[in-house]
Design a protein around this motif. Structure first.
Motif, PDB file in Angstrom:
ATOM      1  N   ASP A 106       0.842  -1.206  -0.060  1.00  0.00           N
ATOM      2  CA  ASP A 106       0.018  -0.005   0.112  1.00  0.00           C
ATOM      3  C   ASP A 106       1.019   1.357  -0.011  1.00  0.00           C
ATOM      4  O   ASP A 106       0.694   2.185  -0.904  1.00  0.00           O
ATOM      5  N   GLU A 107       2.082   1.204   0.712  1.00  0.00           N
ATOM      6  CA  GLU A 107       2.965   2.278   0.744  1.00  0.00           C
ATOM      7  C   GLU A 107       3.617   2.490  -0.456  1.00  0.00           C
ATOM      8  O   GLU A 107       3.842   3.633  -0.998  1.00  0.00           O
ATOM      9  N   MET A 108       4.107   1.587  -1.273  1.00  0.00           N
ATOM     10  CA  MET A 108       4.478   1.654  -2.653  1.00  0.00           C
ATOM     11  C   MET A 108       3.578   2.269  -3.638  1.00  0.00           C
ATOM     12  O   MET A 108       3.983   3.102  -4.300  1.00  0.00           O
ATOM     13  N   ARG A 109       2.413   1.778  -3.494  1.00  0.00           N
ATOM     14  CA  ARG A 109       1.331   2.414  -4.388  1.00  0.00           C
ATOM     15  C   ARG A 109       1.101   4.084  -3.998  1.00  0.00           C
ATOM     16  O   ARG A 109       1.034   4.695  -4.988  1.00  0.00           O
ATOM     17  N   GLY A 110       0.924   4.199  -2.620  1.00  0.00           N
ATOM     18  CA  GLY A 110       0.908   5.648  -2.279  1.00  0.00           C
ATOM     19  C   GLY A 110       2.079   6.382  -2.592  1.00  0.00           C
ATOM     20  O   GLY A 110       1.894   7.590  -3.199  1.00  0.00           O
ATOM     21  N   LEU A 111       3.217   5.866  -2.832  1.00  0.00           N
ATOM     22  CA  LEU A 111       4.368   6.595  -3.443  1.00  0.00           C
ATOM     23  C   LEU A 111       4.348   6.572  -4.854  1.00  0.00           C
ATOM     24  O   LEU A 111       4.644   7.713  -5.316  1.00  0.00           O
ATOM     25  N   GLY A 112       3.895   5.594  -5.516  1.00  0.00           N
ATOM     26  CA  GLY A 112       3.646   5.824  -6.845  1.00  0.00           C
ATOM     27  C   GLY A 112       2.729   6.771  -7.407  1.00  0.00           C
ATOM     28  O   GLY A 112       2.689   7.798  -8.236  1.00  0.00           O
ATOM     29  N   HIS A 113       1.545   6.932  -6.574  1.00  0.00           N
ATOM     30  CA  HIS A 113       0.585   7.859  -6.786  1.00  0.00           C
ATOM     31  C   HIS A 113       1.034   9.525  -6.688  1.00  0.00           C
ATOM     32  O   HIS A 113       0.994  10.278  -7.440  1.00  0.00           O
ATOM     33  N   SER A 114       2.004   9.475  -5.606  1.00  0.00           N
ATOM     34  CA  SER A 114       2.661  10.695  -5.389  1.00  0.00           C
ATOM     35  C   SER A 114       3.509  11.224  -6.548  1.00  0.00           C
ATOM     36  O   SER A 114       3.432  12.201  -6.767  1.00  0.00           O
ATOM     37  N   LEU A 115       4.100  10.253  -7.000  1.00  0.00           N
ATOM     38  CA  LEU A 115       5.078  10.557  -7.962  1.00  0.00           C
ATOM     39  C   LEU A 115       4.568  11.130  -9.349  1.00  0.00           C
ATOM     40  O   LEU A 115       4.840  12.142  -9.993  1.00  0.00           O
ATOM     41  N   LEU A 116       3.270  10.116  -9.496  1.00  0.00           N
ATOM     42  CA  LEU A 116       2.631  10.512 -10.605  1.00  0.00           C
ATOM     43  C   LEU A 116       1.895  11.990 -10.490  1.00  0.00           C
ATOM     44  O   LEU A 116       1.723  12.932 -11.531  1.00  0.00           O
TER      45      LEU A 116
END
Length: 115
Positions: free
Chosen positions: A40-50
C-alpha cells in the motif's frame, strides 16, 4: 546584498526529490527503501510521484520523478505493473521524452549557430 529569501532557488519539494533520486541511483539504497514499504505504501509513493509529474510545471521535478520511478521499477516487479497500468504515467514519460528531444534539438541548433 539582497535578502536571503530572494536567493533560494530550490523548493523543499525539489530538494527532497533530488535527494531521493540520488539515493535511488544506488541499488542497495533502493532495496532498503523497498524493504521498508508495504504494498500500500509503494502504491501511495507511486501515486505521489505521478501527481508531482502531472502537476509540476518544473521540468526538473518530472526528471527526478522519472529517475525514482525507473530505479524502483528495476528492483520491484509490482511497481512495474502499477506504473504500466496507469495511462497517465505512460503519457507523462512520452511527453517528457518529447520535450527532452526538443530541448536537445534547440541546444544543437544554438551550438551550431554560435560556431
Amino acid at each position: 546584498i539582497g535578502d536571503w529569501k530572494d536567493e533560494i532557488l530550490v523548493s523543499p519539494r525539489q530538494l527532497i526529490l533530488q535527494i531521493f533520486a540520488k539515493l535511488c541511483t544506488n541499488e542497495s539504497n533502493v532495496d532498503c527503501i523497498l524493504s521498508d514499504l508495504s504494498n500500500d505504501e509503494m502504491r501511495g509513493l507511486g501515486h505521489s510521484l505521478l501527481s508531482i509529474m502531472n502537476q509540476s510545471s518544473e521540468e526538473i521535478d518530472r526528471e527526478y520523478c522519472l529517475i525514482i520511478i525507473c530505479s524502483l521499477c528495476k528492483r520491484n516487479h509490482l511497481l512495474v505493473q502499477f506504473f504500466s497500468a496507469h495511462r497517465l504515467c505512460i503519457e507523462l514519460i512520452f511527453n517528457y521524452l518529447d520535450l527532452y528531444e526538443q530541448n536537445q534539438q534547440q541546444y544543437l541548433i544554438a551550438t551550431l549557430t554560435s560556431c
